[in-house]
Design an enzyme around this catalytic site. Sequence first.
Site, PDB file in Angstrom:
ATOM      1  N   ASP A  80       0.936   5.289   0.103  1.00  0.00           N
ATOM      2  CA  ASP A  80       0.144   6.460   0.481  1.00  0.00           C
ATOM      3  C   ASP A  80       0.735   7.733  -0.119  1.00  0.00           C
ATOM      4  O   ASP A  80       1.826   8.153   0.262  1.00  0.00           O
ATOM      5  CB  ASP A  80       0.118   6.592   2.009  1.00  0.00           C
ATOM      6  CG  ASP A  80      -0.769   5.546   2.659  1.00  0.00           C
ATOM      7  OD1 ASP A  80      -1.955   5.474   2.279  1.00  0.00           O
ATOM      8  OD2 ASP A  80      -0.277   4.807   3.530  1.00  0.00           O
TER       9      ASP A  80
ATOM     10  N   MET B 239      -4.292  10.549  -1.610  1.00  0.00           N
ATOM     11  CA  MET B 239      -4.924  11.531  -0.724  1.00  0.00           C
ATOM     12  C   MET B 239      -4.573  12.908  -1.273  1.00  0.00           C
ATOM     13  O   MET B 239      -3.733  13.644  -0.725  1.00  0.00           O
ATOM     14  CB  MET B 239      -4.430  11.321   0.720  1.00  0.00           C
ATOM     15  CG  MET B 239      -5.042  10.095   1.368  1.00  0.00           C
ATOM     16  SD  MET B 239      -4.107   9.492   2.794  1.00  0.00           S
ATOM     17  CE  MET B 239      -2.872   8.516   1.938  1.00  0.00           C
TER      18      MET B 239
ATOM     19  N   ASP C 129      -8.333   0.750   6.141  1.00  0.00           N
ATOM     20  CA  ASP C 129      -7.053   1.453   6.194  1.00  0.00           C
ATOM     21  C   ASP C 129      -7.002   2.344   7.430  1.00  0.00           C
ATOM     22  O   ASP C 129      -7.702   3.351   7.498  1.00  0.00           O
ATOM     23  CB  ASP C 129      -6.903   2.289   4.914  1.00  0.00           C
ATOM     24  CG  ASP C 129      -5.538   2.938   4.790  1.00  0.00           C
ATOM     25  OD1 ASP C 129      -4.679   2.729   5.665  1.00  0.00           O
ATOM     26  OD2 ASP C 129      -5.343   3.674   3.800  1.00  0.00           O
TER      27      ASP C 129
ATOM     28  N   HIS D 221      -2.907   4.758  -2.794  1.00  0.00           N
ATOM     29  CA  HIS D 221      -3.994   5.468  -2.114  1.00  0.00           C
ATOM     30  C   HIS D 221      -3.691   6.952  -2.253  1.00  0.00           C
ATOM     31  O   HIS D 221      -2.798   7.471  -1.586  1.00  0.00           O
ATOM     32  CB  HIS D 221      -4.019   5.018  -0.645  1.00  0.00           C
ATOM     33  CG  HIS D 221      -4.997   5.754   0.212  1.00  0.00           C
ATOM     34  ND1 HIS D 221      -4.933   5.736   1.597  1.00  0.00           N
ATOM     35  CD2 HIS D 221      -6.070   6.534  -0.098  1.00  0.00           C
ATOM     36  CE1 HIS D 221      -5.910   6.458   2.094  1.00  0.00           C
ATOM     37  NE2 HIS D 221      -6.611   6.963   1.098  1.00  0.00           N
TER      38      HIS D 221
ATOM     39  N   HIS E 104       0.859  -1.194   0.000  1.00  0.00           N
ATOM     40  CA  HIS E 104       0.000   0.000   0.000  1.00  0.00           C
ATOM     41  C   HIS E 104       0.894   1.243   0.000  1.00  0.00           C
ATOM     42  O   HIS E 104       1.793   1.369   0.839  1.00  0.00           O
ATOM     43  CB  HIS E 104      -0.886  -0.035   1.248  1.00  0.00           C
ATOM     44  CG  HIS E 104      -1.901   1.040   1.346  1.00  0.00           C
ATOM     45  ND1 HIS E 104      -3.096   1.036   0.654  1.00  0.00           N
ATOM     46  CD2 HIS E 104      -1.913   2.172   2.093  1.00  0.00           C
ATOM     47  CE1 HIS E 104      -3.801   2.111   0.973  1.00  0.00           C
ATOM     48  NE2 HIS E 104      -3.105   2.822   1.843  1.00  0.00           N
TER      49      HIS E 104
HETATM   50  C1  DX5 Z   1      -3.258   7.056   6.684  1.00  0.00           C
HETATM   51  C2  DX5 Z   1      -2.844   6.112   5.600  1.00  0.00           C
HETATM   52  C3  DX5 Z   1      -2.642   4.720   6.047  1.00  0.00           C
HETATM   53  C4  DX5 Z   1      -1.547   4.547   7.062  1.00  0.00           C
HETATM   54  C5  DX5 Z   1      -2.004   3.485   8.010  1.00  0.00           C
HETATM   55  O1  DX5 Z   1      -3.647   8.250   6.126  1.00  0.00           O
HETATM   56  O2  DX5 Z   1      -3.784   6.095   4.559  1.00  0.00           O
HETATM   57  O3  DX5 Z   1      -2.427   3.857   4.930  1.00  0.00           O
HETATM   58  O4  DX5 Z   1      -0.319   4.147   6.529  1.00  0.00           O
HETATM   59  O5  DX5 Z   1      -1.097   3.415   9.051  1.00  0.00           O
HETATM   60  P1  DX5 Z   1      -1.418   2.608  10.371  1.00  0.00           P
HETATM   61  O6  DX5 Z   1      -1.613   1.169   9.949  1.00  0.00           O
HETATM   62  O7  DX5 Z   1      -0.204   2.809  11.202  1.00  0.00           O
HETATM   63  O8  DX5 Z   1      -2.664   3.186  10.952  1.00  0.00           O
HETATM   64 ZN    ZN Z   2      -3.620   4.512   2.999  1.00  0.00          ZN
END
Ligand code: DX5
Ligand code: ZN
Length: 220
Positions: free
Chosen positions: A38, A71, A178, A69, A36
Site C-alpha cells: 500500500d 493511493m 481490499d 496499490h 499487497h
Molecule cells: C487500506 C489499504 C488496505 C489495508 C487493509 O487503505 O488499502 O490494503 O492494508 O487492511 P485491513 O485488512 O486491516 O483492513
Molecule cells: Zn490496499
Amino acid sequence: MTQRQALICPSILSSDFARLADEVESVQLGGADFIHVDVMDGRFVPNLTFGAPIVRSLAAATDMWLDCHLMVDEPDHLLADFAEAGVATMSVHIEACRHLHRTIERIRSLGMRPGVAVNPHTSFATIEAILADCDFVNVMSVNPGFGGQSFLPSVLPKIEAIDRWRREHNPELKIQVDGGIKTTTIAAAYAAGVDWFVAGSAVFGQSDRRAAIEGLRAAL
Ligand code: DX5
Ligand code: ZN
C-alpha cells in the site's frame, strides 16, 4: 458451488516495517499467494507510507509477486519507478486519475499488469468503461488510508455487478477486495465473486501467520 480459485494477499501495511523482509518471509512460509503493498501519498488519502525505494529493497529480498496499490493523486510520474522496483501488478484509483485510460495503458507498457481501484462510494457504472482495459479490479471495502477498519457490506452488489460483467465480456478479469477481510467477512466477498483477498490486520495481527492464512481459507 463455484470452483473459483481464491488467492490470499497479505498487506504489509499492518506489518513491522523495521523487519519487513522477515515479515514477508513469515507470510510466504505461512502460505500467502502474493504480497499487497500500500503506497499512500498523504493527499489522496490522509496517511503516508513509503515509495519505490522501499519496494525495490523488498523486491530484492523476496521472490514473491508484489502487488502495488497506489493511493496517490495523479500517479503517472511514479509508475516507471515502481515498474523498475519490481512491481508485478499495479492498481491506481479511478478517483485519483484524470486520464485513467492513459494511466492504465502506461502501466501495461511498463510491463506491469494494470488494475483499477475503486472507493466504496464509486459505482459500477463509473468503472464499467475501463474494465476491458484492466487485468483486475481492486474493490475497496473500506475507505482507503488505514488498516484495521470494518468491512463495508454495501460494496457487495458492486462486486456482483463486476462478476456479471466479466462473464459476458472478459472472464480473465480478476476481482480483488481490499479492507476488513477476516474470517467473518471473507465468505460473503467470495460468494459475490472475489478472486484475490487482501488481508492486513487479519494476517499480520496474529503471531502465527500460517494459522491466520489457513483460517481465512477455511472460512471461504
Ligand atoms: C487500506 C489499504 C488496505 C489495508 C487493509 O487503505 O488499502 O490494503 O492494508 O487492511 P485491513 O485488512 O486491516 O483492513
Ligand atoms: Zn490496499
